[in-house]
Structure formats: C-alpha cells, structure tokens
Design an enzyme around this catalytic site. Structure first.
Site, mmCIF file in Angstrom:
data_model
loop_
_atom_site.group_PDB
_atom_site.id
_atom_site.type_symbol
_atom_site.label_atom_id
_atom_site.label_comp_id
_atom_site.label_asym_id
_atom_site.label_seq_id
_atom_site.Cartn_x
_atom_site.Cartn_y
_atom_site.Cartn_z
ATOM 1 N N SER A 70 0.831 -1.210 0.000
ATOM 2 C CA SER A 70 0.000 0.000 0.000
ATOM 3 C C SER A 70 0.866 1.261 0.000
ATOM 4 O O SER A 70 1.826 1.369 0.775
ATOM 5 C CB SER A 70 -0.911 0.010 1.229
ATOM 6 O OG SER A 70 -1.588 1.247 1.269
ATOM 7 N N SER A 72 -0.722 4.239 0.393
ATOM 8 C CA SER A 72 -1.519 5.239 1.115
ATOM 9 C C SER A 72 -0.750 5.877 2.278
ATOM 10 O O SER A 72 -0.833 7.097 2.470
ATOM 11 C CB SER A 72 -2.827 4.628 1.622
ATOM 12 O OG SER A 72 -3.643 4.275 0.535
ATOM 13 N N LYS A 94 -13.391 -4.404 3.350
ATOM 14 C CA LYS A 94 -14.326 -3.318 3.027
ATOM 15 C C LYS A 94 -15.791 -3.689 3.292
ATOM 16 O O LYS A 94 -16.581 -2.843 3.688
ATOM 17 C CB LYS A 94 -14.167 -2.897 1.566
ATOM 18 C CG LYS A 94 -12.881 -2.136 1.289
ATOM 19 C CD LYS A 94 -12.832 -1.678 -0.155
ATOM 20 C CE LYS A 94 -11.509 -1.014 -0.462
ATOM 21 N NZ LYS A 94 -11.422 -0.493 -1.823
ATOM 22 N N ASP A 130 -14.284 5.498 -2.905
ATOM 23 C CA ASP A 130 -13.812 4.917 -4.172
ATOM 24 C C ASP A 130 -14.698 5.387 -5.333
ATOM 25 O O ASP A 130 -14.189 5.716 -6.410
ATOM 26 C CB ASP A 130 -13.867 3.380 -4.124
ATOM 27 C CG ASP A 130 -12.701 2.776 -3.353
ATOM 28 O OD1 ASP A 130 -11.624 3.394 -3.317
ATOM 29 O OD2 ASP A 130 -12.876 1.682 -2.784
ATOM 30 N N ALA A 174 -15.721 -8.150 -11.258
ATOM 31 C CA ALA A 174 -16.935 -7.943 -10.457
ATOM 32 C C ALA A 174 -16.596 -8.078 -8.973
ATOM 33 O O ALA A 174 -17.425 -8.501 -8.175
ATOM 34 C CB ALA A 174 -18.011 -8.950 -10.865
ATOM 35 N N GLY A 222 -14.555 -6.221 -5.409
ATOM 36 C CA GLY A 222 -14.865 -5.074 -4.549
ATOM 37 C C GLY A 222 -14.867 -3.741 -5.275
ATOM 38 O O GLY A 222 -15.829 -2.965 -5.184
HETATM 39 P P1 NAP Z 1 -11.112 -8.265 -5.600
HETATM 40 O O1 NAP Z 1 -12.340 -7.926 -4.851
HETATM 41 O O2 NAP Z 1 -10.219 -9.354 -5.087
HETATM 42 O O3 NAP Z 1 -11.569 -8.647 -7.115
HETATM 43 C C1 NAP Z 1 -10.629 -9.114 -8.053
HETATM 44 C C2 NAP Z 1 -11.282 -9.179 -9.436
HETATM 45 O O4 NAP Z 1 -10.264 -9.557 -10.379
HETATM 46 C C3 NAP Z 1 -12.387 -10.234 -9.548
HETATM 47 O O5 NAP Z 1 -13.340 -9.791 -10.475
HETATM 48 C C4 NAP Z 1 -11.609 -11.449 -10.093
HETATM 49 O O6 NAP Z 1 -12.414 -12.364 -10.800
HETATM 50 C C5 NAP Z 1 -10.663 -10.769 -11.049
HETATM 51 N N1 NAP Z 1 -9.469 -11.549 -11.350
HETATM 52 C C6 NAP Z 1 -8.389 -11.734 -10.546
HETATM 53 N N2 NAP Z 1 -7.480 -12.511 -11.185
HETATM 54 C C7 NAP Z 1 -8.003 -12.818 -12.402
HETATM 55 C C8 NAP Z 1 -7.535 -13.582 -13.515
HETATM 56 N N3 NAP Z 1 -6.358 -14.198 -13.503
HETATM 57 N N4 NAP Z 1 -8.333 -13.696 -14.591
HETATM 58 C C9 NAP Z 1 -9.537 -13.075 -14.624
HETATM 59 N N5 NAP Z 1 -10.033 -12.332 -13.604
HETATM 60 C C10 NAP Z 1 -9.280 -12.207 -12.511
HETATM 61 O O7 NAP Z 1 -10.152 -7.007 -5.776
HETATM 62 P P2 NAP Z 1 -10.572 -5.458 -5.926
HETATM 63 O O8 NAP Z 1 -10.544 -4.796 -4.617
HETATM 64 O O9 NAP Z 1 -11.814 -5.393 -6.722
HETATM 65 O O10 NAP Z 1 -9.312 -4.881 -6.749
HETATM 66 C C11 NAP Z 1 -9.119 -5.206 -8.118
HETATM 67 C C12 NAP Z 1 -7.953 -4.373 -8.667
HETATM 68 O O11 NAP Z 1 -8.277 -2.979 -8.619
HETATM 69 C C13 NAP Z 1 -6.641 -4.528 -7.885
HETATM 70 O O12 NAP Z 1 -5.564 -4.551 -8.791
HETATM 71 C C14 NAP Z 1 -6.565 -3.264 -7.049
HETATM 72 O O13 NAP Z 1 -5.229 -2.850 -6.783
HETATM 73 C C15 NAP Z 1 -7.242 -2.260 -7.982
HETATM 74 N N6 NAP Z 1 -7.831 -1.136 -7.221
HETATM 75 C C16 NAP Z 1 -7.495 0.116 -7.602
HETATM 76 C C17 NAP Z 1 -8.041 1.204 -6.924
HETATM 77 C C18 NAP Z 1 -7.664 2.587 -7.349
HETATM 78 O O14 NAP Z 1 -8.002 3.535 -6.619
HETATM 79 N N7 NAP Z 1 -7.027 2.761 -8.482
HETATM 80 C C19 NAP Z 1 -8.929 1.005 -5.851
HETATM 81 C C20 NAP Z 1 -9.243 -0.298 -5.489
HETATM 82 C C21 NAP Z 1 -8.697 -1.370 -6.186
HETATM 83 P P3 NAP Z 1 -13.164 -13.570 -10.019
HETATM 84 O O15 NAP Z 1 -14.429 -12.985 -9.470
HETATM 85 O O16 NAP Z 1 -13.389 -14.586 -11.079
HETATM 86 O O17 NAP Z 1 -12.227 -14.042 -8.951
#
Ligand code: NAP
Length: 287
Positions: free
Chosen positions: A15, A17, A66, A102, A127, A129
């Site tokens: 992180s 942050s 979260k 967010d 789909a 968080g």
């Molecule tokens: P999360 O709840 O763990 O969700 C992960 C997502 O990625 C799910 O939809 C998962 O699919 C998919 N995924 C992971 N590996 C995959 C693969 N090999 N092939 C296909 N789909 C895959 O995580 P999150 O909190 O949503 O975060 C997702 C990303 O967004 C992270 O990289 C995080 O750093 C980034 N993020 C950025 C910000 C920002 O402010 N820029 C804020 C929050 C998060 P399944 O449902 O099939 O597992």
C-alpha cells in the site's frame, strides 16, 4: 497529543496510502500519524475497538475488509450502504461512521480527463470489490448502459441484479447486461463501448498476473477511453496496448489519489493538497 489515522488491510506491504496521506498531513503541519495496521479478518473487530481510543481520528479500509466493516461501524453513509463497502471510517466525536470514497474518486478521475459518462456505454472487466464501487459511480454519473464481464460469471450476475434493483428504486434508467468473460476477446463487443474499465487485478505488480493484459491490444477500439484501475505499475500492459491501439488511456493512480484526497477531507475538514499527494504517490511507486 499526537493523533492517529490507520489503514486497515491484509496484506498491506504494497500500500502506498501511508506515504501520500502522511505527506498531506505534514503539508498542514498536523500532529497526526498515518499508520499501517496489517490485520487478518479474525483481528478486524479488535482493530475497530482500537479505533475507538481517544487518539484515533479514523481509518482507511482496504482488501479484504471493506464489506465486513459495514457491520462494525456505528453508522454508514448512504452511498457506502448502497455500494456495500466501506473504505473510510471517520470518528466524530466518538461515533464511527463508514463512507465509500472509491466511487466519487473514480468519477473525479474521469472528470479530470474531461470524460463525460452521461449517455455512454461502458464495459467493465471484473466484479470484485472495486467493480462494485465503479458500477454505482457509473450509474450515478448517468451512464446509459453497462456491460459486465467476470471470470466467475455468478459474481457479475449478482452485481448486475443488485445494480438494476438499486437503479429502479432511485428512478435511474440504465441498461445493465452481463457477457461471458471470453467475449472480452471479441472486437464486436468492445467496439460498442466508449469506456472500458479494468477492475480486475490482471497486470498488477507482485500478483500472479503481473505482465499480462486482460484484452488483446489489436481489438481495442481507437475511439474508447481505457481506464485501468491497476496503479502499480503505472504503465500496465493494458495501458501500453491501448496506447499502441490509438485509444485514450487513464491509469489507476488518479483514482487512488482522488479517493485518498476525499478521505483526507473527511478526517481533517481541510482541502486535500492534491499536488502534494500526487507527488508523494508517484515517488512511492517509483521508489
Ligand atoms: P477483488 O475484490 O479481489 O476482485 C478481483 C477481481 O479480479 C475479480 O473480479 C476477479 O475475478 C478478477 N481476477 C483476478 N485474477 C483474475 C484472472 N487471472 N483472470 C480473470 N479475472 C481475474 O479485488 P478489488 O478490490 O476489486 O481490486 C481489483 C484491482 O483494482 C486490484 O488490482 C486493485 O489494486 C485495484 N484497485 C485500484 C483502486 C484505485 O483507486 N485505483 C482502488 C481499489 C482497487 P473472479 O471474481 O473470477 O475471482
């Protein structure tokens, strides 16, 4: 007395942050320390008890807490309740209130690019968080239609149902559909969308999918804006491919900074020093 703000997550070592939030606090010479509290799910309730100590002002909440935080705070802001996730907790004076920055952070990042989502069609990969926050942001921003694709289709269907119900309750008209994950490799579908958002962790540094792009660069439409929420590395494989295809691009750092800036304003009541935060965030990623 030195006050404290924490980020609670697990794991937390990547992180950034703490770096940019401390820079913003120092900019105003506030006697506040921003701490990283790496806590497993079994330790979350204890961490929330700790937040109730007199020297704590609040917290950021990140993966995987979260959603669980919803049942641990005293009150939840309406937006966070709709999204079903809290990323910011504010203590005032003793009551803990949960917010989600967010979603507005995502819209602010789009706005800074002068991209107006009203009446547009967006495609979302993922789909999890953050996708939840993005979907609600796009509905509130006035998107005309959304198409969701996720490796595990049940999650995309569940999110689509929740958003349709929410939109109909609030009188918003938005068409939400789900397509198979494989269809991201179909130019026909991509060509119908003006905004493509990667809400998966594909391409993220230190992940099993580091170095990978969720899309085939040759199929990325030139006229679209490709927004990759992954912020480390800054130039993700998807963004590199999209640039090469002639599309406009936006990296995840802007959203990270804007959501953090909104959290800072909730804790301190002061305008977030965006330049200071951007600089510290870039230095943290490069260093
Ligand atoms: P999360 O709840 O763990 O969700 C992960 C997502 O990625 C799910 O939809 C998962 O699919 C998919 N995924 C992971 N590996 C995959 C693969 N090999 N092939 C296909 N789909 C895959 O995580 P999150 O909190 O949503 O975060 C997702 C990303 O967004 C992270 O990289 C995080 O750093 C980034 N993020 C950025 C910000 C920002 O402010 N820029 C804020 C929050 C998060 P399944 O449902 O099939 O597992």
């Amino acid at each position: 007395m030195t006050r404290r703000i924490a980020i609670i997550g697990y794991p937390l070592k990547h992180s950034i942050s703490p770096r940019f939030q401390q820079a913003a606090l120092d900019f105003y010479k506030l006697d506040v320390r921003y701490e990283a509290w790496e806590r497993a799910p079994s330790q979350l309730a204890e961490a929330v008890d700790h937040l109730r100590l007199p020297d704590c002002l609040g917290a950021n909440v990140t993966i995987p807490h979260k959603e669980a935080m919803l049942s641990l705070v005293d009150e939840t802001d309406e937006k966070a309740r709709r999204i079903g996730a809290i990323n910011t907790v504010v203590k005032d004076p003793v009551k803990l209130t949960g917010y989600n920055t967010d979603a507005p952070g995502f819209l602010q990042a789009l706005g800074a690019e002068k991209f107006d989502i009203r009446g547009k069609r967006a495609l979302l990969l993922g789909a999890g968080g953050v996708a939840r926050a993005v979907v609600y942001a796009l509905v509130d921003g006035g998107a005309a239609s959304l198409v969701l694709l996720n490796r595990t289709p049940e999650r995309a269907h569940a999110l689509a149902s929740a958003v349709r119900e929410d939109a109909s309750l609030s009188g918003q008209t938005v068409a939400v559909s789900v397509s198979p994950w494989e269809e991201r490799l179909q130019g026909n579908l991509l060509n119908t969308c003006q905004l493509i958002v990667n809400c998966t962790s594909i391409g993220m540094k230190h992940s099993p999918d580091e170095g990978r792009s969720p899309l085939d660069g040759a199929l990325i439409p030139k006229g679209a804006l490709v927004f990759d929420l992954v912020y480390n590395p800054v130039d993700t494989p998807l963004l590199v491919a999209a640039k090469r295809a002639g599309a406009k691009t936006l990296g995840g750092l802007a959203m990270l900074v804007y959501q953090g800036a909104l959290s800072f304003e909730l804790w301190t009541g002061k305008k977030a020093p965006l330049d200071v935060i951007f600089k510290a965030a870039r230095e943290a990623l490069n260093g």
